[in-house]
Enzyme design. Structure first.
Site, mmCIF file in Angstrom:
data_model
loop_
_atom_site.group_PDB
_atom_site.id
_atom_site.type_symbol
_atom_site.label_atom_id
_atom_site.label_comp_id
_atom_site.label_asym_id
_atom_site.label_seq_id
_atom_site.Cartn_x
_atom_site.Cartn_y
_atom_site.Cartn_z
ATOM 1 N N ASP A 308 0.816 -1.224 0.000
ATOM 2 C CA ASP A 308 0.000 0.000 0.000
ATOM 3 C C ASP A 308 0.846 1.269 0.000
ATOM 4 O O ASP A 308 0.450 2.282 -0.559
ATOM 5 C CB ASP A 308 -0.934 0.018 1.226
ATOM 6 N N HIS A 440 -19.422 -28.257 -18.082
ATOM 7 C CA HIS A 440 -20.847 -27.955 -17.908
ATOM 8 C C HIS A 440 -21.423 -28.805 -16.787
ATOM 9 O O HIS A 440 -21.070 -29.976 -16.696
ATOM 10 C CB HIS A 440 -21.583 -28.238 -19.218
HETATM 11 P P1 FAD Z 1 -0.498 -3.835 5.713
HETATM 12 O O1 FAD Z 1 -1.281 -5.060 5.568
HETATM 13 O O2 FAD Z 1 -1.177 -2.608 6.201
HETATM 14 O O3 FAD Z 1 0.720 -4.203 6.660
HETATM 15 C C1 FAD Z 1 1.640 -3.252 7.074
HETATM 16 C C2 FAD Z 1 2.228 -3.707 8.399
HETATM 17 O O4 FAD Z 1 3.291 -2.844 8.739
HETATM 18 C C3 FAD Z 1 1.255 -3.646 9.557
HETATM 19 O O5 FAD Z 1 1.175 -4.889 10.188
HETATM 20 C C4 FAD Z 1 1.814 -2.566 10.476
HETATM 21 O O6 FAD Z 1 1.585 -2.850 11.848
HETATM 22 C C5 FAD Z 1 3.281 -2.628 10.132
HETATM 23 N N1 FAD Z 1 4.036 -1.393 10.373
HETATM 24 C C6 FAD Z 1 3.735 -0.139 9.983
HETATM 25 N N2 FAD Z 1 4.701 0.710 10.352
HETATM 26 C C7 FAD Z 1 5.641 -0.025 10.991
HETATM 27 C C8 FAD Z 1 6.873 0.284 11.586
HETATM 28 N N3 FAD Z 1 7.371 1.523 11.606
HETATM 29 N N4 FAD Z 1 7.562 -0.710 12.168
HETATM 30 C C9 FAD Z 1 7.087 -1.981 12.160
HETATM 31 N N5 FAD Z 1 5.938 -2.332 11.591
HETATM 32 C C10 FAD Z 1 5.225 -1.364 11.007
HETATM 33 N N6 FAD Z 1 -7.393 -6.161 -0.135
HETATM 34 C C11 FAD Z 1 -7.644 -7.175 -0.983
HETATM 35 O O7 FAD Z 1 -6.842 -7.405 -1.895
HETATM 36 N N7 FAD Z 1 -8.755 -7.962 -0.853
HETATM 37 C C12 FAD Z 1 -9.665 -7.759 0.122
HETATM 38 O O8 FAD Z 1 -10.663 -8.479 0.213
HETATM 39 C C13 FAD Z 1 -9.436 -6.691 1.033
HETATM 40 N N8 FAD Z 1 -10.303 -6.444 2.023
HETATM 41 C C14 FAD Z 1 -10.040 -5.447 2.916
HETATM 42 C C15 FAD Z 1 -10.955 -5.216 3.940
HETATM 43 C C16 FAD Z 1 -10.726 -4.218 4.850
HETATM 44 C C17 FAD Z 1 -11.719 -3.981 5.959
HETATM 45 C C18 FAD Z 1 -9.543 -3.439 4.773
HETATM 46 C C19 FAD Z 1 -9.251 -2.380 5.786
HETATM 47 C C20 FAD Z 1 -8.625 -3.653 3.756
HETATM 48 C C21 FAD Z 1 -8.877 -4.651 2.815
HETATM 49 N N9 FAD Z 1 -8.003 -4.903 1.761
HETATM 50 C C22 FAD Z 1 -8.267 -5.903 0.874
HETATM 51 C C23 FAD Z 1 -6.782 -4.113 1.571
HETATM 52 C C24 FAD Z 1 -5.560 -4.884 2.121
HETATM 53 O O9 FAD Z 1 -5.790 -5.183 3.481
HETATM 54 C C25 FAD Z 1 -4.310 -4.066 1.942
HETATM 55 O O10 FAD Z 1 -4.154 -3.699 0.580
HETATM 56 C C26 FAD Z 1 -3.099 -4.882 2.365
HETATM 57 O O11 FAD Z 1 -3.186 -5.292 3.708
HETATM 58 C C27 FAD Z 1 -1.814 -4.062 2.174
HETATM 59 O O12 FAD Z 1 -0.718 -4.846 2.527
HETATM 60 P P2 FAD Z 1 0.632 -4.198 3.056
HETATM 61 O O13 FAD Z 1 1.506 -5.347 3.401
HETATM 62 O O14 FAD Z 1 1.110 -3.185 2.096
HETATM 63 O O15 FAD Z 1 0.218 -3.393 4.362
#
Ligand code: FAD
Ligand code: NAI
Length: 465
Positions: A308, A440
């Site tokens: 993200d 099918h």
């Molecule tokens: P994240 O999953 O946000 O993980 C980042 C991690 O970094 C976190 O655990 C955080 O605690 C940690 N962190 C942050 N800063 C620090 C730091 N300084 N030191 C140590 N750790 C840190 N996406 C889909 O594709 N399908 C779905 O069905 C879907 N449903 C969703 C439903 C909801 C309600 C929500 C809120 C989101 C949904 N998403 C879905 C989106 C998806 O959750 C995100 O796109 C995804 O989690 C992003 O992954 P990421 O690893 O980039 O970040």
């Protein structure tokens, strides 16, 4: 020589990257401040889909009379539902912990801060720890956006996180934002028995998605009894005697809605607060994203960004793919993020799924295209499931016949989109899909028929020449 890599964040971008790095022989440490699995496993994709599945089951039980099934005394135990959902989450996050351990990835629980190009400082429960490293991968994800007047207290005003651990089903839930989360959770709460009103700032639900599909969702919301107020903004609320009075601004003026729960889901923003980016001369763009090249490298050569924090779409599978690309690049590979498309799946009722270009995007790009659609009402499998709402729409290049986009709304389309994604990734034409035998009776036949319909040759619907 293995490189020492620190991955900041253990969401679907970070933990996948860490595992792949370990598979490629690197020495990996993951730093996580809250929970293994990140937003996705703990408070996002997984818990929401578990609760949506429960809501759909409950709702469906009430619809089975036509099949001769009457379910009596069906009751919902909210505490049990939340406990079950938490169990699903625990199994998966435990699984991630196990995988990291088996791959010999070190996990440090604490908040990480970049202290230089080769140094990360982690604030743990037991004090600070400095990790020296060759490479840093930033995978810190995103957080929900708060709007003025609706600070998340997870009591009267839920973010998605509060919305996924209810202690009761609200009588009247006001959802601010008719996007992915607003509709997924709004429809889920309606199925669990709440009255639901969705306030959406733009002219329709799910802005940016294929319009024809959205129309089906909006119709279904109406059928379910969900009020969708478009071009409407929530301005603030007062709480009196157990009720929240939400002030809204609509095209025709101001009004107040009385409810007992507010869920605010107006989007998410990338998270990099306190990360120490300035210590290495990195800065985010105006939206908070980190710019990366096709290998997920930031402008600092040994610092990478994935998930993200690295840009739209903010979807788990996009982040995981970026994690794999970055891991391979760090290990010396030539991998790039060269996916032709990223599928999107929305767990509304009915479900919606998209991959590739929408018709609006084809028009913007001046592409010549042809469209074929096939309604689930003409699918034997959809009829046998009693789920005939929706259709599959295939957009093909009018000159080359290559598939440009596929948009679906209807039963199990979040699964069906995988074939369409593969088709686009492999450069398949509409004819390729039309000529492929589909078993099918199955729902994927609708994709085959829609591809045939691009050429006016669908067999199970009559296409006027
Ligand atoms: P994240 O999953 O946000 O993980 C980042 C991690 O970094 C976190 O655990 C955080 O605690 C940690 N962190 C942050 N800063 C620090 C730091 N300084 N030191 C140590 N750790 C840190 N996406 C889909 O594709 N399908 C779905 O069905 C879907 N449903 C969703 C439903 C909801 C309600 C929500 C809120 C989101 C949904 N998403 C879905 C989106 C998806 O959750 C995100 O796109 C995804 O989690 C992003 O992954 P990421 O690893 O980039 O970040
Ligand atoms: P979103 O961007 O999908 O939707 C936000 C909605 O709120 C938009 O329709 C927007 O027009 C509206 N809005 C913005 N400000 C408003 C205001 N002041 N008043 C009323 N409406 C307003 O964001 P959402 O639903 O919070 O989800 C965040 C992200 O999480 C999604 O964009 C998606 O990337 C991811 N996600 C993915 C899911 C999936 O893949 N199935 C499910 C849930 C989330």
């Amino acid at each position: 020589m293995p490189k020492k890599v620190v991955v900041l964040g253990a969401g679907p971008a970070g933990y996948v990257c860490a595992i792949r790095l370990a598979q490629l022989g690197q020495q990996v440490t993951v730093v996580e401040k809250e929970f293994l699995g990140g937003t996705c496993l703990n408070v996002g994709c997984i818990p929401s889909k578990a609760m949506i599945a429960a809501g759909s089951l409950l709702h469906r039980l009430g619809e089975m009379a036509a099949m001769g099934i009457t379910a009596k005394d069906v009751r919902l135990d909210v505490a049990k539902l939340v406990e079950w959902k938490s169990g699903v989450v625990a199994k998966l996050t435990g699984g991630v912990g196990g995988l990291l351990k088996n791959h010999k990835v070190e996990v440090v629980m604490g908040t990480g801060r970049i202290a230089g190009r080769s140094s990360v400082v982690v604030k743990t429960q037991d004090g600070e720890r400095t990790l020296a490293c060759d490479e840093i991968v930033i995978a810190t994800g995103s957080v929900p956006i708060e709007i003025p007047g609706f600070a998340f207290d997870e009591d009267r005003v839920w973010s998605s996180t509060g919305g996924l651990r209810p202690t009761r089903v609200p009588e009247h839930l006001v959802v601010i934002g008719g996007g992915y989360i607003g509709l997924e959770l709004g429809m889920m709460y309606r199925k669990l028995g709440a009255q639901v009103t969705v306030l959406e700032a733009t002219a329709g639900a799910l802005p940016g998605q294929e319009k024809d599909c959205v129309k089906v969702i909006e119709k279904s919301m109406k059928k379910l009894g969900i009020a969708l107020l478009t071009e409407t903004f929530a301005r603030g609320y007062e709480h009196k005697a157990g009720k929240s009075y939400v002030r809204i601004q609509t095209k025709s003026g101001e009004d107040t809605i009385v409810c007992d729960q507010i869920l605010s889901t107006v989007g998410r923003k990338p998270f990099s607060a306190g990360l120490g980016l300035e210590s290495i001369g990195l800065a985010t763009d105006s939206k908070g994203f980190l710019a990366v090249d096709r290998q997920m490298r930031t402008k600092v050569p040994n610092v990478w960004a994935i998930g993200d924090i690295a840009g739209q779409p903010m979807l788990a599978h996009k982040g995981s793919k970026e994690g794999l690309v970055a891991a391979a690049a760090i290990a010396g590979g030539k991998d790039e993020f060269d996916a032709r498309c990223v599928p999107a799946v929305i767990f509304t009722a009915p479900e919606m799924a998209s991959v590739g270009l929408t018709e609006a995007q084809c028009k913007e790009q001046g592409l010549q295209y042809k469209v074929g659609t096939f309604p689930f009402a003409a699918s034997g499998r959809a009829m046998s499931l009693m789920e005939t709402e929706g259709f599959v729409k295939v957009i093909g290049d009018a000159r080359t016949d290559e598939i440009l986009g596929v948009h679906m709304v209807g039963p199990e389309v979040t699964e069906l989109i995988a074939e369409a994604t593969l088709a686009i990734e492999m450069g398949a034409t509409c004819e390729d899909i039309a000529r492929t035998i589909h078993a099918h009776p199955t729902l994927p036949e609708a994709f085959m028929e829609a591809a045939e319909a691009v050429h006016g040759m669908a067999v199970h619907i009559y296409q006027r020449k």
